[in-house]
Structures are given as C-alpha cells and as structure tokens.
Enzyme design. Structure first.
Site, PDB file in Angstrom:
ATOM      1  N   TRP A 132       5.591  37.573  -1.134  1.00 32.50           N
ATOM      2  CA  TRP A 132       5.250  38.972  -1.435  1.00 32.50           C
ATOM      3  C   TRP A 132       5.595  39.327  -2.875  1.00 32.50           C
ATOM      4  O   TRP A 132       5.407  40.471  -3.287  1.00 32.50           O
ATOM      5  CB  TRP A 132       5.967  39.914  -0.482  1.00 32.50           C
ATOM      6  CG  TRP A 132       7.451  40.083  -0.731  1.00 32.50           C
ATOM      7  CD1 TRP A 132       8.354  39.092  -1.009  1.00 32.50           C
ATOM      8  CD2 TRP A 132       8.199  41.298  -0.731  1.00 32.50           C
ATOM      9  NE1 TRP A 132       9.614  39.617  -1.175  1.00 32.50           N
ATOM     10  CE2 TRP A 132       9.548  40.973  -1.000  1.00 32.50           C
ATOM     11  CE3 TRP A 132       7.863  42.638  -0.510  1.00 32.50           C
ATOM     12  CZ2 TRP A 132      10.551  41.920  -1.067  1.00 32.50           C
ATOM     13  CZ3 TRP A 132       8.875  43.598  -0.569  1.00 32.50           C
ATOM     14  CH2 TRP A 132      10.200  43.240  -0.849  1.00 32.50           C
ATOM     15  N   ASP A 133       6.077  38.349  -3.647  1.00 30.94           N
ATOM     16  CA  ASP A 133       6.538  38.631  -5.005  1.00 30.94           C
ATOM     17  C   ASP A 133       5.444  39.217  -5.894  1.00 30.94           C
ATOM     18  O   ASP A 133       5.743  39.832  -6.924  1.00 30.94           O
ATOM     19  CB  ASP A 133       7.106  37.353  -5.646  1.00 30.94           C
ATOM     20  CG  ASP A 133       8.288  36.803  -4.864  1.00 30.94           C
ATOM     21  OD1 ASP A 133       8.072  36.411  -3.708  1.00 30.94           O
ATOM     22  OD2 ASP A 133       9.407  36.776  -5.400  1.00 30.94           O
ATOM     23  N   GLU A 178      15.950  40.670   5.158  1.00 33.35           N
ATOM     24  CA  GLU A 178      16.072  39.245   5.492  1.00 33.35           C
ATOM     25  C   GLU A 178      17.404  38.858   6.140  1.00 33.35           C
ATOM     26  O   GLU A 178      17.513  37.757   6.665  1.00 33.35           O
ATOM     27  CB  GLU A 178      15.816  38.344   4.275  1.00 33.35           C
ATOM     28  CG  GLU A 178      14.383  38.395   3.780  1.00 33.35           C
ATOM     29  CD  GLU A 178      14.084  37.374   2.701  1.00 33.35           C
ATOM     30  OE1 GLU A 178      15.025  36.914   2.037  1.00 33.35           O
ATOM     31  OE2 GLU A 178      12.905  37.040   2.519  1.00 33.35           O
ATOM     32  N   LYS A 227      20.755  42.048   2.472  1.00 30.73           N
ATOM     33  CA  LYS A 227      20.643  41.095   1.368  1.00 30.73           C
ATOM     34  C   LYS A 227      20.068  41.777   0.129  1.00 30.73           C
ATOM     35  O   LYS A 227      20.465  41.506  -0.993  1.00 30.73           O
ATOM     36  CB  LYS A 227      19.751  39.928   1.795  1.00 30.73           C
ATOM     37  CG  LYS A 227      19.472  38.895   0.717  1.00 30.73           C
ATOM     38  CD  LYS A 227      18.521  37.831   1.242  1.00 30.73           C
ATOM     39  CE  LYS A 227      18.162  36.816   0.181  1.00 30.73           C
ATOM     40  NZ  LYS A 227      17.194  35.814   0.675  1.00 30.73           N
ATOM     41  N   GLN A 228      19.088  42.654   0.355  1.00 28.33           N
ATOM     42  CA  GLN A 228      18.403  43.335  -0.737  1.00 28.33           C
ATOM     43  C   GLN A 228      17.828  44.641  -0.194  1.00 28.33           C
ATOM     44  O   GLN A 228      17.971  44.951   0.982  1.00 28.33           O
ATOM     45  CB  GLN A 228      17.287  42.450  -1.291  1.00 28.33           C
ATOM     46  CG  GLN A 228      16.240  42.065  -0.258  1.00 28.33           C
ATOM     47  CD  GLN A 228      15.244  41.056  -0.780  1.00 28.33           C
ATOM     48  OE1 GLN A 228      14.946  41.017  -1.957  1.00 28.33           O
ATOM     49  NE2 GLN A 228      14.731  40.213   0.104  1.00 28.33           N
TER      50      GLN A 228
END
Length: 779
Positions: free
Chosen positions: A337-338, A476, A596-597
């Site tokens: 998805w970057d 994630e 995580k983010q």
C-alpha cells in the site's frame, strides 16, 4: 547500508552501490534488479511447501578488478587499504570512489572510479576506473566480468528459502571488445541478457592491450593487460547494456544487448546525456527549501531514490511501486500500500507516471476480481502484496528472528490496500481532471472496489448498522482477538470510514462520466440502480466505534490491557518491533493497546478535518472538534513506531496542532534510512514510502496544497524551522505552476502556455490566474 543508499538506477533497472571488486558475503551484497522482473520458487518451510515470488537479483555487471605483475586480484580483504572515499553526486546521478591500496609486495596503486546507470538510455550503465602506479612499474591486468552465479540472498531471514532464480543459457565474446551473458528465470522463463564492452584508455585514447576471454558456467570475463611506468596511469572503461524478453521494440534480448553495448558512446559522452536527463528531472521534482541545510539535503536524497525507482522510463513498463525501491530484496520486491504515500507527490510532478502506475493495478483487475470471488465477495479485492500477475503474494508464515520461530502470517487481511488504490485514483483525477483516464481505467477500478466493500459489509438489524468483520488495519500489531481462534478484527475504524469514502467517490465517479461511457460500464459490470442505492445507504450506516471519547481502532479495543511501556523500554531499549519482543516472551501484541504505526490516525492523514467531519456526520456520528486532538494524543501514547511510515503520518497529523512535535517526527522520518533507525533494515532496501512521505510533507502538508472542486487550494502552516519553500507543479494541463511560500506570502505564477486559466484559493482569498500571470496572496 552504504550499498543501498548509493544505489544507482533509472526507473527501468537499478544496481546497488557495492564495490566493483566485491562479491556477496557477510559485508557486501551487489545486486541488480529490473522493475517488474519476478520469479517464483517453492521451499520447505516449517514442514510445509511454500511458494514465494521474488524480485530477481540479476547477473552482476559490476565486477572490475586488477592485479600487478601476476599477483593477487584485488578484492575486499586482500592488500592493505590505505585510503577510501565514496561520494554520491545527487545532481548528476554519479557514484565516485577513490582509494589507495598496498599489495603484499609493497606496491601502492591509487584507483579513481566513477559509475552511472543511464537516465538517458534506460538499458545502459557504465563504469570507469583509473589506475595510478604510485611506486611501481610493470604489468597491470584488469579483469572485467559479468557474473550470473548470483542468487537472492540479501535478506538474512529469507536465506532458508530457495533463492536460485537464474539458469545460465549462453554467453561468451561478441567481437573484440565485448562479452555477453544470457540467463533465464526458473519459473517465469524470462530471458535477461547483459553485454559489457571494456576498453583501456590513456589520455582519452584507446590503448592496444593484450586481451584474454574467460568463459565459465554462468560467468564471462575479459582480462586486459598493459605495461605502466611509475607514476603513470591507465583507465578502464566498461559500458554495459541490459535487456529482458519483456522489453518493447526489440527482437531478442541477447542480440539487443550485444548491439547496444557495441554501439554505445564512450563514458564521457554517456555521462553528458545522463547528467542532462537528471537536470531536467530535478527541474520538475525538486523541493526548494529556503533552509538549505541537512533537511534540504536529505529531502533531495529521498527524491533521488524515488526517481531511480520510478522515472519517465517506468511509464512504458508494467511495474508497480515496490515498497523497498529497486535497492534490495526486503519484502521480496513486492508492491504493498506504500503507493498511498508515493503517488500523491508524483501526481503533482509526473502525472503521466502516476497514470502508468495506476494501470499496473488496472491490468491486475481480473485477478483482483478472482481473489474477491475466491473469498466469497463481489467486485475486486486487491492483494496486500502484489508482484507479477496480481495474485496474493503474502507469505503464509513469517520468521521472528528474535525467537527463531516461524509463525502464521495473517497480513493478507489488510484489505485497506483497496482504499489506497481508490484514494490515488481519485486524487489523480482531482489534480489532472483526466476524465479520459477515469473513463478508460479509473472508474472501473473504483466501481469494483466499491462493490467489494458493499459485499464485505454485513447488516446488523438490531443496531441498523453495517459491519465489516475479519480484517486487519494499518497497525499490523493486531491480527485478531486474544479470545478468538479465527484471525481478523471487526469494524476497524480506518477501514470502515474509508470504505464509506470510497463508496461516495464511486457514486461521484458515475456522476462525472459521460453518459455513454457510464451506460457502457453499467452494462458491462451489470451495475443496477438497486446496487448503487445500497452503496449510498452503506455510506451512511457503516459502524464506527468509540470509547473514552476517542475513535476506537476497532470494536473491542477498549477491552485490551494497557502495556507497561516504561518497563519494556527499560528492559529492551528499542521497542519498535514490540511484536517480536512479546512473541519471543510467549506473549502477543493482540492482548494490548499497542500499535506499530498509525491506524485510526490515518484518517487525519488522508482527510482534512472538514472532510472527515462531513463523513462521520453522514454516518450519524457528529464529530466534536475536541475528538481529533484527543484521539491523536491517545494513540500517540500507545504507538511504538515500528514502521518508518509512522513518523511520516504523525508529523502530518500534528502539523497544525503541535508544530514542535510535528517537526520532531519529520526529522525522525528524514533519518529513517540515512541513519538506519531500525537497525539493519536499510541494508535490505530503502523505505520508499517513508522517503517520499517526507517530501510530500513539505509539498502538501506544510503548504496545505489540495485540488478539489476545480480549485487549487493552499492553506500554509510552515514550521518555524522553514523560512519558506518553492514548488514547481503540474496541474490541469499547466506544466509550470510555480509556487513560492514564505511565512506571510504565497506567490503563484503560471508559465506561458495555451492552457486555460486556473482558480487559486489561499486562506479564503480566490483569484483566477491566466498563463503568464503572477498573483501574490497574503497569509
């Protein structure tokens, strides 16, 4: 790490910045990768056969070494290295090395090396090395080779898997100066050929030299010899051509490589054309900061690596956005998805490239439909990891290097990759106004993604709400509930809100399409009014959960335990990969309020406060303005920042409420690869999303740049650390929209052209600007 950061590429292929005399070992890892060149192999992992697809490490064209009077060939570890300096020239895309080495006999040789991967001709690369005999006279031998005895072994945790993707076919000499090698990938049967023309020069003139060919299985080389007097120098020039069987406008890869190498100009001529191509790219893509310190330098490095991965040479390829660039083998070169962090920047600079990258997704629409149908859904379900043909490439298991255990990998449940694709389609349309693209490709993808979300939603009659169950969000760390056997989470806020956004954009798309094309699509897709009415209903009734006056990351989040953050920091120091730490302890991040983010906060990254407020209001959840800062603060205190993307998103969402913390996150994102903040990951390939995310922070976030309602909007919020910045944008047919921002002024100038005037709004001030005109706004 240096090899990854000194990679040279041109959007077609890239080569890591390894020393020309090195080979793959514990320290060095030469690697050459062609965009979209994948191959699959099956390995035995944890007692099961697992098939993995890799971006293939292709024959190493770099090998160029020397020896004196029949001594040892120079390579790392031989001789005494007296000096060494390596420089990366970002302006010209040139890697330079200078070193001095003393051999066992005390002979000192100084070497100056220059290297390029041509941005002018995507099939060419060149290496030039000048050897100076400092304190000796005698016979110098130079060995120039192409080595096909390589494998994919650049990531330690993958080395238990089969990485032998190449099968040598043929090779040898081609004329007096050229060697060539052709290989084939094992399963995809793609033929790749490289040819290298090597000459010795003195004072710029070709030097007659003794020459011997070496042909082994998977390796070809030329050994050239000449005599040097003390203090004399000689230059070896190696020009390489690379072709694959997928290239357009060619006959056969071996023939093309041999012909192109033989006909190519000398190094200096190639460098002149290469430098011009880079100059033109920099004109289009540079971010001009009035602070020309380390920040500006790092942003330039990030743009440089973006353009080496994705350039105008990518436009004609069937390639996506590899998360780690063409710089290494982490993530197997897959497309995630970057692109959500990459394409918005490129849309304002190289829109034709964005159109091509979105077509990579369109070509894989049939496979996305098949993936959805196999999972019991309608429409298109794009895979979390994509490679050659768009099937789901996510591993079934992954290795925790801390515990040494192979664990189930459920990350394919990150269906929000569909959101990234939909967002980029709509953003491209808003900037370019490209109805033709929408008609030919974009609308079909948007409609099929909307159809997927509608089929993934189930109705809860008691609550009169629709729910999306069994997914993972961007976080994630959470792939399921601690008390549930089946993986997946229910009503992830980011997924549900952006699914509603996607459904609304699909309806907007139908309204934008010319009536004839709309009819064609409705007929082909079997799209009826009843279905689109349901989309509208879903956009008002998808469930979003709240707790403690903040948006819940997913349903049931409030029941998770709080983590002892201070305790884990005291015990482990760096806890970015908290998931690995807890698993090694026999625990799981699924049990804790730990991310995580950014997950929920991705909503504030993609949507303005006004747009998010309208969405939630439409869903029946009026947004109290205080909810946004409360939600940001809540999750910030519970995030380990285990992804390089995390700093980018947090810098963005804090840009207007806490400029000091925003700049701190921005600085951390800038350091992600340059200082390898994750400890060893940069060596496996740069983090393209994070790199471009930092550039987009300067371009869109700090300027408040938006395209909507046929107006170009600016709402500047420059950090105190920046005195101003300059942008040169593409917008609605204008090749030169020149923007200069300072603390109190925004100046917009349009280059002369035949394009129509545009409307610009800065903090509520609207002006129509015609080509050749300049308008200044007060902030």
């Amino acid at each position: 790490m240096r090899e990854a950061l000194c990679t040279l590429g041109n959007g077609y292929f890239a080569t890591r910045g390894a020393a020309a005399e090195s080979h793959a070992d514990g320290t060095h890892y030469p690697g050459t990768y062609v965009a979209g060149c994948y191959d699959r192999l099956t390995s035995q992992v944890a007692g099961r056969a697992v098939e993995n697809e890799d971006l293939v490490n292709l024959p190493n064209w770099l090998p160029l070494t020397f020896r004196v009077e029949g001594g040892d060939w120079f390579e790392p570890g031989t001789g005494e290295l007296l000096e060494h300096r390596q420089e990366l020239d970002l302006r010209r895309g040139l890697l330079e090395r200078r070193f001095r080495v003393r051999d066992r006999q005390g002979r000192v040789t100084a070497v100056t090396e220059r290297r390029l991967v041509s941005m002018d001709d995507p099939h060419l690369a060149a290496l030039q090395a000048t050897f100076l005999a400092e304190n000796w006279a005698g016979r110098l031998e130079v060995r120039s080779a192409i080595d096909g005895r390589v494998s994919n072994a650049g990531v330690a945790r993958y080395r238990q898997l089969d990485g032998r993707h190449l099968r040598p076919l043929e090779g040898g000499e081609a004329g007096a100066e050229t060697i060539w090698l052709q290989v084939e990938t094992v399963s995809s049967r793609m033929r790749v050929a490289e040819a290298a023309r090597t000459r010795l020069l003195r004072d710029g003139q070709a030097l007659p030299a003794a020459r011997r060919a070496v042909v082994e299985d998977g390796l070809v080389a030329h050994e050239l010899a000449t005599d040097l007097a003390e203090g004399q120098e000689v230059t070896a020039e190696k020009v390489v051509a690379l072709f694959t069987g997928r290239d357009r406008g060619v006959t056969e890869s071996g023939l093309e490589a041999r012909d192109r190498a033989a006909a190519a100009g000398a190094f200096e001529a190639l460098l002149e054309r290469h430098a011009l191509a880079w100059e033109q790219l920099w004109r289009r893509c540079r971010i001009g900061l009035q602070d020309e310190g380390e920040t500006a330098g790092t942003l330039n490095l990030h743009v440089f690596h973006l353009l080496q991965t994705l350039s105008w040479h990518t436009v004609d390829l069937d390639a996506g956005v590899p998360a780690r660039g063409l710089h290494g083998e982490a993530y197997r070169g897959h497309v995630f998805w970057d692109e959500l962090f990459v394409l918005p920047y490129l849309t304002w600079r190289l829109p034709e490239l964005v159109r091509a990258l979105l077509r990579y997704r369109h070509r894989r629409l049939p496979q996305a439909r098949a993936e959805a149908a196999a999972a019991g859904y309608a429409g298109a379900m794009y895979p979390w990891q994509s490679g050659s043909n768009g099937r789901e490439e996510t591993q079934l298991v992954h290795l925790n290097p801390r515990s040494g255990r192979w664990l189930p990998d459920n990350s394919h449940l990150q269906r929000h990759v569909n959101i990234a694709i939909a967002y980029n389609i709509w953003h491209y349309y808003q900037v370019e106004g490209d109805v033709e693209f929408l008609c030919e490709y974009g609308a079909e993808m948007l409609l099929e993604i909307a159809r997927f979300w509608a089929s993934a939603a189930s109705y809860d009659q008691a609550a009169d709400r629709y729910e999306i169950r069994g997914v993972m969000g961007p976080d994630e760390y959470h792939d399921g509930y601690p008390d549930r056997d089946l993986p997946g989470l229910d009503n992830n806020a980011y997924t549900n809100v952006m699914a509603a956004w996607t459904l609304l954009r699909a309806l907007d798309t139908l309204a934008v399409l010319p009536s004839d094309r709309r009819t064609e699509l409705e007929e082909r897709l079997g799209l009826r009014r009843q279905e689109t009415d349901r989309w509208e209903e879903l956009s008002r009734k998808l469930k979003v959960c709240f707790h403690d006056d903040v948006i819940s990351q997913f349903e049931g989040y409030e029941r998770l335990a709080e983590l002892d953050w201070d305790g884990y920091r005291r015990r482990y120091g760096d806890i970015r990969r908290l998931d690995r730490i807890l698993e090694a302890e026999g625990d799981s991040t699924n049990r804790y309020k730990a991310s995580k983010q950014a997950d929920v906060l991705m909503l504030f990254y993609l949507l303005s406060a006004d747009e998010l407020g309208k969405l939630l209001d439409g869903l029946g959840y009026p947004l109290d303005p205080a909810t946004i800062p409360r939600t940001v603060d809540y999750y910030l205190r519970r995030t380990s920042h285990g992804s390089t993307l995390s700093s980018v998103v947090h810098a963005w969402v804090l840009a207007r409420s806490d400029r000091t913390r925003s700049w701190s996150f921005f600085a951390e994102a800038l350091a992600s690869d340059v200082h390898d903040v994750q400890g060893g990951t940069t060596a496996e390939g740069i983090h393209l999303g994070a790199m471009v995310g930092t550039v987009d922070l300067a371009q869109r976030c700090y300027t408040g740049l938006e395209a909507r309602e046929d107006v170009l909007w600016f709402n500047p919020s420059l950090p105190r650390e920046l005195d101003g910045l300059d942008l040169s944008l593409r917008y609605r047919g204008h090749w030169g929209v020149h923007v200069r921002l300072t603390g109190d002024r925004v100046q917009v100038a349009l280059a002369p052209s035949g394009a129509p005037p545009i409307k610009v709004c800065v903090n509520g001030q609207v002006a129509e600007i015609a080509p050749g005109e300049t308008h200044e706004f007060a902030c």
